[in-house]
Design a protein around this motif. Sequence first.
Motif, mmCIF file in Angstrom:
data_model
loop_
_atom_site.group_PDB
_atom_site.id
_atom_site.type_symbol
_atom_site.label_atom_id
_atom_site.label_comp_id
_atom_site.label_asym_id
_atom_site.label_seq_id
_atom_site.Cartn_x
_atom_site.Cartn_y
_atom_site.Cartn_z
ATOM 1 N N ILE A 52 0.873 -1.343 0.114
ATOM 2 C CA ILE A 52 0.007 -0.102 -0.037
ATOM 3 C C ILE A 52 1.025 1.331 0.110
ATOM 4 O O ILE A 52 0.611 2.114 -0.705
ATOM 5 N N HIS A 53 1.934 1.260 0.869
ATOM 6 C CA HIS A 53 2.818 2.386 1.151
ATOM 7 C C HIS A 53 3.615 2.675 -0.525
ATOM 8 O O HIS A 53 4.192 3.750 -0.599
ATOM 9 N N GLY A 54 3.770 1.701 -1.005
ATOM 10 C CA GLY A 54 4.309 1.532 -2.300
ATOM 11 C C GLY A 54 3.483 2.184 -3.689
ATOM 12 O O GLY A 54 3.882 2.207 -4.764
ATOM 13 N N MET A 55 2.262 2.502 -3.188
ATOM 14 C CA MET A 55 1.536 2.706 -4.334
ATOM 15 C C MET A 55 1.677 4.325 -4.714
ATOM 16 O O MET A 55 2.415 4.906 -4.051
ATOM 17 N N GLU A 56 1.096 4.557 -5.948
ATOM 18 C CA GLU A 56 1.320 6.001 -6.440
ATOM 19 C C GLU A 56 0.744 7.006 -5.226
ATOM 20 O O GLU A 56 -0.054 6.575 -4.709
ATOM 21 N N ARG A 57 1.158 8.164 -5.128
ATOM 22 C CA ARG A 57 0.777 8.920 -4.087
ATOM 23 C C ARG A 57 -0.841 8.993 -4.175
ATOM 24 O O ARG A 57 -1.368 9.119 -3.025
ATOM 25 N N ARG A 58 -1.329 9.420 -5.195
ATOM 26 C CA ARG A 58 -2.781 9.689 -5.318
ATOM 27 C C ARG A 58 -3.648 8.583 -5.130
ATOM 28 O O ARG A 58 -4.906 8.618 -4.491
#
Length: 545
Positions: free
Chosen positions: A322-328
Amino acid sequence: MKMINISKNKEGQEERFWELLYDDRIAEDTFFIPKEAFFEVGGINSKIKAKQQYEFLLRLADSYCVEFSENPFDQAFADRYVKVEYRETGCLSDEIYTDCYIISKYKDKLIAAGCFDEVLKSVLGAANRCGLQSETVDFLEKMLKREKEFYEIDDAIRPVLIYKGENICHNILNVFAEQFGEALMRAGQAVEYFDSEKEDVKSMTKFIGKRYRAVVGMQTYLFGLKIQNGQMFLHDKIYAPKFNFVFDHPIWMKNHFTQSPQNLSIFTLDQNYQKFIKQYYNRRAYLFPPAGVLPDSGVYEKKYDVSFVGTYGDFWNELLMIHGMERRFRFLANKFLLIMRKQPDLPAEAAFGKALEQYGISCTKEEFLELFYQMRRVTYCVMHYFRYQVMLELLAAGIRVDVFGNSWNYCPLSRYPNLVCHPDVTMEESMKIWRQSKLSLNVMSWHKSGFTERMANIMLCRSVLITDETAYLDGRFCDGEDLLSFRLCERAQLPKRIRAYLNDPEEMVRIADNGYQKAKQHHTWDGRAKEFLEKILEEGLCGTE
């Protein structure tokens, strides 16, 4: 009472067929029919309201030389025969309609023998004598033209095609396919399998143009196969109602739902999923959860206080994803996760809707579906988080829990000496473990209104089921009577309840017996097979393309 013997004597076959055709009284008896032949020709046709046994014997005689024996039935051969008892069904008009179907089915044979006109006049004469000539002529025309009314009858004797080969989750989907297929056969339904693990998927073109009573898959992507350079779905050329069991949240199968024949129906284990499929994919969906099987009659020592058969899922790894997802996406995913942790009674789609609302995001149905698909792994994270938390409550309270699955050896909870780890087990071995367990734990994979085969099998093994709440249980099972249920947000109370029951063996036996009786009555694969044949396939789906 007659035993039926069959052979491939062509001359005798023809003689018996015509004898049966001209004298339906021969069918007025109880028959023991070789099981293999019974299934091969399609069994008794439930779509016919009269002369069922007569119509069946004609089909049998059209494939084999049929000989009748007056010898008493030997119980030693019971597993090789199907008992068919004669019963009068239907009125005179139903008998005439059956004759119309038979004339159509064997039209070429009757014409070749030069007796088509004779048989036709006989049926129309019977219809005229009872004032049914107009209705009979109309029905007969539909039969002879092979309109949908003919296939609604004729497809009911065809096999159900079941897909196998999805070797995931410890082979559980193949186990489901086999258990459902075996239950259908016990109900008198012929079954055919296609195993994509053993057969080339390209060979499925052999099914083009064929008719089946139904085609059933177990969360398979085979329904999305295309032909003619990707211009047409292969299953649009297989004539049968089609059903795919889906055991996860339907968001995981988004691409499947949007890339498969529109007439594909879905079996789901959760009432919320049923609504979701109808709303977002515009497909017919049935609440049809997987079921359990009755174990053998052996007696087992209850050597486990609390057991859990299943994997440990590392929610920390999911958090890293989850923390590796795109910022948006990351901030929305975190909000989604937080809502589910604080309100664990919410279905995933409702929690995601709240996350969008709190961020002031307005979107169309299509945009919601796409965003939710991007967030789908969040539900795995929260499910594994609560599985960990429930187990932590039990272990911290000193309750011994026997867990089965290699993944538990490497989880942080392994520091507790009362977590007893065992290797992975098969489905058959799971049944033995539940029979040896006083209480057996289930933590739902966020099915907030669902029911699973694990729940059914635990109860059928006469173990007390401990499960987090699901709306499916309302009106079907009672907490403290048939099972033990708890709210995830009140999991801290669970160890005290478990200790109370472990100290009251008689009460545990009472609850286990109650759960067993309800599961046996409503949640076996035999029950699902009966519902499938008698209700779902009766909705006018047979004969559709």
